[in-house]
Design a protein around this motif. Sequence first.
Motif, short mmCIF file in Angstrom:
data_model
loop_
_atom_site.label_atom_id
_atom_site.label_comp_id
_atom_site.label_asym_id
_atom_site.label_seq_id
_atom_site.Cartn_x
_atom_site.Cartn_y
_atom_site.Cartn_z
N SER A 1 55.25 3.30 -88.92
CA SER A 1 55.98 2.27 -89.58
C SER A 1 57.17 2.65 -90.69
CB SER A 1 55.27 1.49 -90.28
OG SER A 1 54.51 1.91 -91.30
N ASN A 2 56.88 3.96 -91.23
CA ASN A 2 57.79 4.43 -91.88
C ASN A 2 59.22 5.19 -91.49
OD1 ASN A 2 56.51 3.33 -94.32
ND2 ASN A 2 55.13 5.02 -94.40
N ASP A 3 59.09 5.24 -90.23
CA ASP A 3 60.49 5.86 -89.65
C ASP A 3 60.63 7.31 -89.42
OD1 ASP A 3 62.31 5.09 -87.70
OD2 ASP A 3 63.97 5.21 -89.18
N HIS A 4 59.45 8.05 -90.36
CA HIS A 4 59.23 9.28 -90.35
C HIS A 4 59.28 10.09 -88.98
CE1 HIS A 4 59.45 9.04 -94.80
NE2 HIS A 4 58.25 8.11 -94.61
N ILE A 5 58.54 9.82 -88.30
CA ILE A 5 58.21 10.16 -86.90
C ILE A 5 59.70 10.30 -86.17
CG2 ILE A 5 57.20 10.13 -84.64
CD1 ILE A 5 55.40 11.18 -86.65
N ASN A 6 60.20 9.00 -86.20
CA ASN A 6 61.64 9.12 -85.57
C ASN A 6 62.66 9.86 -86.01
OD1 ASN A 6 60.83 7.03 -83.72
ND2 ASN A 6 61.62 5.23 -85.16
N LEU A 7 62.60 10.08 -87.43
CA LEU A 7 63.64 11.03 -87.98
C LEU A 7 63.31 12.40 -87.65
CD1 LEU A 7 63.66 9.50 -91.55
CD2 LEU A 7 65.56 9.35 -89.83
N LEU A 8 62.01 12.81 -87.51
CA LEU A 8 61.48 14.21 -87.21
C LEU A 8 62.02 14.18 -85.52
CD1 LEU A 8 59.70 16.59 -87.60
CD2 LEU A 8 57.96 15.60 -86.44
N ILE A 9 61.69 13.41 -84.91
CA ILE A 9 62.20 13.46 -83.46
C ILE A 9 63.58 13.88 -83.42
CG2 ILE A 9 62.50 12.48 -81.24
CD1 ILE A 9 59.55 11.47 -81.72
N SER A 10 64.42 13.04 -84.08
CA SER A 10 66.16 13.12 -84.01
C SER A 10 66.39 14.28 -84.73
CB SER A 10 66.67 11.57 -84.60
OG SER A 10 66.29 11.76 -85.95
#
Length: 110
Positions: A47-56
Motif C-alpha cells: 500500500s505504500n508504493d515502495h514496491i512500485n518505486l523499487l521496480i521502477s
Amino acid sequence: LLSRKEETILNLKPVVYTPAVKAQVLQTISLLVSNVKDQTSLYYLLSNDHINLLISSLLPLRQFTAASQEEITPVFMSLLKSLAIHLVQSPALFQFFIRKQTNQQQSTRG
C-alpha cells in the motif's frame, strides 16, 4: 545564507550500492513478499508504493552492466513472479500497481 543544518543536507552524497547489494535487497524483498500468507500484511506491504518505486528504479535493466544484469535479473524476475502469483490469487491487490492521477495531472491534460 544557509544554516548549518541546510549545508549538511546539501553536502550529503548519494550512496551507490554494488549490484551484489542490490540483488540481496531484491532477494530479501522477494522472499518477504512470496512468504506473506496474511492478506492484511500483504496489503500493508504493497500500500505504500515502495514496491512500485523499487521496480521502477530498476527499469530499464539495460542501465546495468552485463555482469550486474547477471546478478540482478534473476532476483528481479523472482520478485515479479511472486507479485504476479499474489495478483492472480487476489485481484484486489491490482489497485496498488495502478498509477493514480492527481487533480493537477488531470487538469494539465485537459
